[in-house]
Design an enzyme around this catalytic site. Structure first.
Site, PDB file in Angstrom:
ATOM      1  N   GLU A 190       0.856  -1.188   0.000  1.00  0.00           N
ATOM      2  CA  GLU A 190       0.000   0.000   0.000  1.00  0.00           C
ATOM      3  C   GLU A 190       0.890   1.236   0.000  1.00  0.00           C
ATOM      4  O   GLU A 190       2.094   1.129   0.275  1.00  0.00           O
ATOM      5  CB  GLU A 190      -0.869   0.004   1.271  1.00  0.00           C
ATOM      6  N   PRO A 191       0.289   2.401  -0.250  1.00  0.00           N
ATOM      7  CA  PRO A 191       1.113   3.618  -0.226  1.00  0.00           C
ATOM      8  C   PRO A 191       1.910   3.749   1.073  1.00  0.00           C
ATOM      9  O   PRO A 191       3.035   4.215   1.075  1.00  0.00           O
ATOM     10  CB  PRO A 191       0.079   4.739  -0.366  1.00  0.00           C
ATOM     11  N   GLY A 208       7.533 -16.968  -2.960  1.00  0.00           N
ATOM     12  CA  GLY A 208       7.715 -15.958  -4.008  1.00  0.00           C
ATOM     13  C   GLY A 208       9.161 -15.519  -4.098  1.00  0.00           C
ATOM     14  O   GLY A 208       9.680 -15.246  -5.186  1.00  0.00           O
ATOM     15  N   ARG A 209       9.821 -15.472  -2.956  1.00  0.00           N
ATOM     16  CA  ARG A 209      11.222 -15.014  -2.941  1.00  0.00           C
ATOM     17  C   ARG A 209      12.136 -15.987  -3.684  1.00  0.00           C
ATOM     18  O   ARG A 209      13.155 -15.574  -4.247  1.00  0.00           O
ATOM     19  CB  ARG A 209      11.663 -14.762  -1.497  1.00  0.00           C
ATOM     20  N   GLU A 212       9.024  -7.963  -3.480  1.00  0.00           N
ATOM     21  CA  GLU A 212       8.846  -9.178  -2.656  1.00  0.00           C
ATOM     22  C   GLU A 212       9.793  -9.166  -1.448  1.00  0.00           C
ATOM     23  O   GLU A 212      10.337 -10.190  -1.047  1.00  0.00           O
ATOM     24  CB  GLU A 212       8.960 -10.436  -3.515  1.00  0.00           C
ATOM     25  N   GLY A 213       9.939  -7.964  -0.891  1.00  0.00           N
ATOM     26  CA  GLY A 213      10.804  -7.764   0.262  1.00  0.00           C
ATOM     27  C   GLY A 213      12.151  -7.222  -0.181  1.00  0.00           C
ATOM     28  O   GLY A 213      12.874  -7.888  -0.924  1.00  0.00           O
ATOM     29  N   SER A 250      16.128  -5.901   0.098  1.00  0.00           N
ATOM     30  CA  SER A 250      17.293  -6.606   0.675  1.00  0.00           C
ATOM     31  C   SER A 250      17.331  -6.406   2.186  1.00  0.00           C
ATOM     32  O   SER A 250      17.750  -7.300   2.932  1.00  0.00           O
ATOM     33  CB  SER A 250      18.590  -6.092   0.040  1.00  0.00           C
TER      34      SER A 250
HETATM   35  N1  CAA Z   1       5.479 -18.042   7.440  1.00  0.00           N
HETATM   36  C1  CAA Z   1       4.421 -18.079   8.305  1.00  0.00           C
HETATM   37  N2  CAA Z   1       4.168 -17.108   9.217  1.00  0.00           N
HETATM   38  C2  CAA Z   1       5.010 -16.060   9.254  1.00  0.00           C
HETATM   39  C3  CAA Z   1       6.136 -15.964   8.408  1.00  0.00           C
HETATM   40  C4  CAA Z   1       6.352 -17.006   7.477  1.00  0.00           C
HETATM   41  N3  CAA Z   1       7.379 -16.987   6.616  1.00  0.00           N
HETATM   42  N4  CAA Z   1       6.774 -14.818   8.686  1.00  0.00           N
HETATM   43  C5  CAA Z   1       6.091 -14.213   9.690  1.00  0.00           C
HETATM   44  N5  CAA Z   1       5.044 -14.982  10.016  1.00  0.00           N
HETATM   45  C6  CAA Z   1       4.043 -14.734  11.076  1.00  0.00           C
HETATM   46  C7  CAA Z   1       4.708 -14.630  12.435  1.00  0.00           C
HETATM   47  O1  CAA Z   1       4.896 -15.908  12.996  1.00  0.00           O
HETATM   48  C8  CAA Z   1       3.707 -13.802  13.212  1.00  0.00           C
HETATM   49  O2  CAA Z   1       2.646 -14.600  13.646  1.00  0.00           O
HETATM   50  P1  CAA Z   1       2.384 -14.839  15.244  1.00  0.00           P
HETATM   51  O3  CAA Z   1       2.152 -13.469  15.823  1.00  0.00           O
HETATM   52  O4  CAA Z   1       1.178 -15.721  15.259  1.00  0.00           O
HETATM   53  O5  CAA Z   1       3.619 -15.478  15.757  1.00  0.00           O
HETATM   54  C9  CAA Z   1       3.144 -12.880  12.150  1.00  0.00           C
HETATM   55  O6  CAA Z   1       3.425 -13.486  10.875  1.00  0.00           O
HETATM   56  C10 CAA Z   1       3.750 -11.507  12.194  1.00  0.00           C
HETATM   57  O7  CAA Z   1       5.132 -11.643  12.041  1.00  0.00           O
HETATM   58  P2  CAA Z   1       6.167 -10.596  12.630  1.00  0.00           P
HETATM   59  O8  CAA Z   1       5.859 -10.288  14.043  1.00  0.00           O
HETATM   60  O9  CAA Z   1       7.527 -11.097  12.289  1.00  0.00           O
HETATM   61  O10 CAA Z   1       5.778  -9.290  11.757  1.00  0.00           O
HETATM   62  P3  CAA Z   1       6.561  -7.955  11.507  1.00  0.00           P
HETATM   63  O11 CAA Z   1       5.585  -6.854  11.519  1.00  0.00           O
HETATM   64  O12 CAA Z   1       7.760  -7.860  12.402  1.00  0.00           O
HETATM   65  O13 CAA Z   1       7.028  -8.106   9.974  1.00  0.00           O
HETATM   66  C11 CAA Z   1       8.329  -8.802   8.127  1.00  0.00           C
HETATM   67  C12 CAA Z   1       7.754  -9.138   9.511  1.00  0.00           C
HETATM   68  C13 CAA Z   1       9.191  -9.981   7.758  1.00  0.00           C
HETATM   69  C14 CAA Z   1       9.189  -7.547   8.151  1.00  0.00           C
HETATM   70  C15 CAA Z   1       7.146  -8.655   7.132  1.00  0.00           C
HETATM   71  O14 CAA Z   1       6.380  -7.510   7.405  1.00  0.00           O
HETATM   72  C16 CAA Z   1       7.594  -8.594   5.685  1.00  0.00           C
HETATM   73  O15 CAA Z   1       7.919  -9.632   5.092  1.00  0.00           O
HETATM   74  N6  CAA Z   1       7.605  -7.392   5.081  1.00  0.00           N
HETATM   75  C17 CAA Z   1       7.905  -7.261   3.659  1.00  0.00           C
HETATM   76  C18 CAA Z   1       6.667  -7.422   2.846  1.00  0.00           C
HETATM   77  C19 CAA Z   1       6.975  -7.727   1.420  1.00  0.00           C
HETATM   78  O16 CAA Z   1       7.776  -8.603   1.097  1.00  0.00           O
HETATM   79  N7  CAA Z   1       6.295  -7.035   0.518  1.00  0.00           N
HETATM   80  C20 CAA Z   1       6.410  -7.299  -0.864  1.00  0.00           C
HETATM   81  C21 CAA Z   1       5.124  -7.001  -1.540  1.00  0.00           C
HETATM   82  S1  CAA Z   1       4.598  -8.183  -2.682  1.00  0.00           S
HETATM   83  C22 CAA Z   1       5.358  -7.830  -4.133  1.00  0.00           C
HETATM   84  O17 CAA Z   1       6.356  -7.177  -4.229  1.00  0.00           O
HETATM   85  C23 CAA Z   1       4.714  -8.487  -5.273  1.00  0.00           C
HETATM   86  C24 CAA Z   1       4.987  -8.006  -6.642  1.00  0.00           C
HETATM   87  O18 CAA Z   1       4.149  -7.341  -7.236  1.00  0.00           O
HETATM   88  C25 CAA Z   1       6.193  -8.487  -7.380  1.00  0.00           C
END
Ligand code: CAA
Length: 380
Positions: free
Chosen positions: A127-128, A242-243, A363-364, A366
């Site tokens: 999102e924005p 996806g990664r 997709e996240g 680096s």
């Molecule tokens: N598998 C299952 N559950 C997971 C997980 C995984 N790999 N990673 C985290 N979780 C769960 C955690 O266990 C937690 O659950 P519980 O509270 O029940 O334990 C919940 O998710 C929240 O996790 P965190 O507390 O770790 O959350 P956070 O706010 O600290 O964020 C983060 C973690 C890794 C930074 C995450 O926010 C993230 O990955 N951010 C990046 C998002 C991203 O990749 N965006 C890309 C957009 S899509 C895109 O680019 C598509 C395109 O068009 C090409």
């Protein structure tokens, strides 16, 4: 330990390589200039089975393993990274989640046409104001009994313009934090669902990126994937796979740039000999080849872990982090080896350098991969 690809894997790799050379290479420069992917090519990718490679054959997919998918995606991206991301989003972010968590009815209705390439999907998480910080969802999926009312904006959505179906992650109950987030299937034809202006990007220009706009868009309850509150976990699980796809895309871009640099360095003469015989160039090629090989080992191993039912979220983050940084380094060196020729479109490497950059971002980023990896290693 056996590093040799099976005959079946070699066949998949070969057919993707031939498809990329015969179908994708001819118009790749024009598609980049025009910022448009040819729908006929996309249809052909579907006919080749590239759009739903890991999906259950009962729902129109190839029933293949992740390594097969990685091999095909690498070959496609080696020639055309835009085709690579169109394929990657449809396979890893849309089909994977539906295949793993969807109901039979959802699979019949949505997964089948997506897996065969008849329809295209997109993944609405960012999102924005919620990119890296993905739990801060502002898009609302208000529970109205038999349907959800969606309001909000999704940004940076690959396939946003050309897709038919979107998986939309949205907040239903803010008080529950990430456990109040849902994921729903929204058809483009639903009233209240539109797309924003197409982004004018540095790279992967032939793939379209738009925002998704929701204004009082009704989505039937039966379009929610899995149980109430599973949306954030769904996104995290989906992104872990996806990664691997983006890592394969980065690997393909790096390999494509290396191929071009190697060829050019054998043909181009300076000071009375091919430039590859100058140590400055030879050492660059040595570093490029080494980095690509190391990236490939990480990417294939992560695919192998996923196929073996192991936890692959750490390895996929490592593969994506490393392969995307290798793609950036290798494409930059490929331009350097080409000198002035590398700076013009005709030699392909400038496009590959522009295409490589996004693999360090989407997709996240680096930095996000380093968060995932550091949390994982520190938890042991
Ligand atoms: N598998 C299952 N559950 C997971 C997980 C995984 N790999 N990673 C985290 N979780 C769960 C955690 O266990 C937690 O659950 P519980 O509270 O029940 O334990 C919940 O998710 C929240 O996790 P965190 O507390 O770790 O959350 P956070 O706010 O600290 O964020 C983060 C973690 C890794 C930074 C995450 O926010 C993230 O990955 N951010 C990046 C998002 C991203 O990749 N965006 C890309 C957009 S899509 C895109 O680019 C598509 C395109 O068009 C090409």
């Amino acid at each position: 330990m056996n590093f040799k690809l099976s005959e079946e894997h070699q066949m998949i790799q070969q057919s993707a390589r031939e498809f990329a050379q015969t179908e994708l290479l001819p118009g790749v420069i024009e598609r980049d200039i025009n910022s448009k992917f040819d729908p006929v090519l996309r249809k052909k990718m579907g006919e080749m089975g590239f759009m739903g490679m890991m999906v259950d054959p009962a729902y129109g997919g190839g029933g293949m393993d992740t390594l097969s998918y990685v091999l095909a995606l690498e070959e496609i991206s080696r020639v055309d990274a835009s085709a690579g991301v169109i394929m990657s989003v449809n396979n890893s972010l849309v089909c994977y989640g539906l295949n793993a968590f969807g109901t039979h009815e959802q699979k019949e209705k949505y997964l089948k046409p997506l897996a065969t390439g008849e329809k295209l999907g997109c993944f609405g998480l960012s999102e924005p104001e919620a990119g890296s910080d993905a739990t801060s969802q502002k898009t609302i999926a208000e529970d109205k009994g038999d349907h959800y009312l969606i309001n909000g904006t999704k940004n940076w959505i690959t396939n946003g313009e050309t897709s038919d179906i979107a998986l939309v992650i949205a907040q239903t109950d803010k008080s529950k934090g990430h456990k109040g987030i849902n994921v729903v299937i929204a058809e483009k034809s639903y009233p209240g669902f539109s797309t924003g202006v197409k982004e004018d990007k540095l790279g992967i220009r032939a793939s379209d990126t738009t925002s998704l706009l929701f204004t009082d868009c009704k989505v039937p309850k039966e379009n929610r994937i899995a149980e109430d509150g599973f949306g954030f976990k769904f996104a995290m699980k989906t992104l872990a796979g996806g990664r691997i796809g983006i890592a394969a895309q980065a690997l393909g871009i790096a390999q494509g740039a290396y191929d071009a640099a190697l060829k050019y360095s054998k043909e181009r003469q300076t000071f009375g000999k091919p430039i590859c015989e100058h140590q400055a160039i030879a050492f660059m090629l040595a570093d490029m080849a080494t980095q690509i090989k190391a990236a490939r080992l990480l990417v294939y191993q992560s695919a192998w872990e996923k196929d073996g039912g192991m936890d692959y979220s750490e390895s996929s983050a490592m593969a994506k982090l490393f392969a995307s940084e290798v793609a950036m380094k290798v494409t930059t060196q490929a331009v350097q080896i080409h000198g002035g020729y590398g700076y013009v479109r005709e030699y392909h490497v400038e496009r590959m350098m522009r295409d490589a950059k996004i693999t360090e971002i989407y997709e996240g980023t680096s930095e996000i991969q380093r968060i995932v990896i550091s949390r994982s290693v520190l938890s042991k």
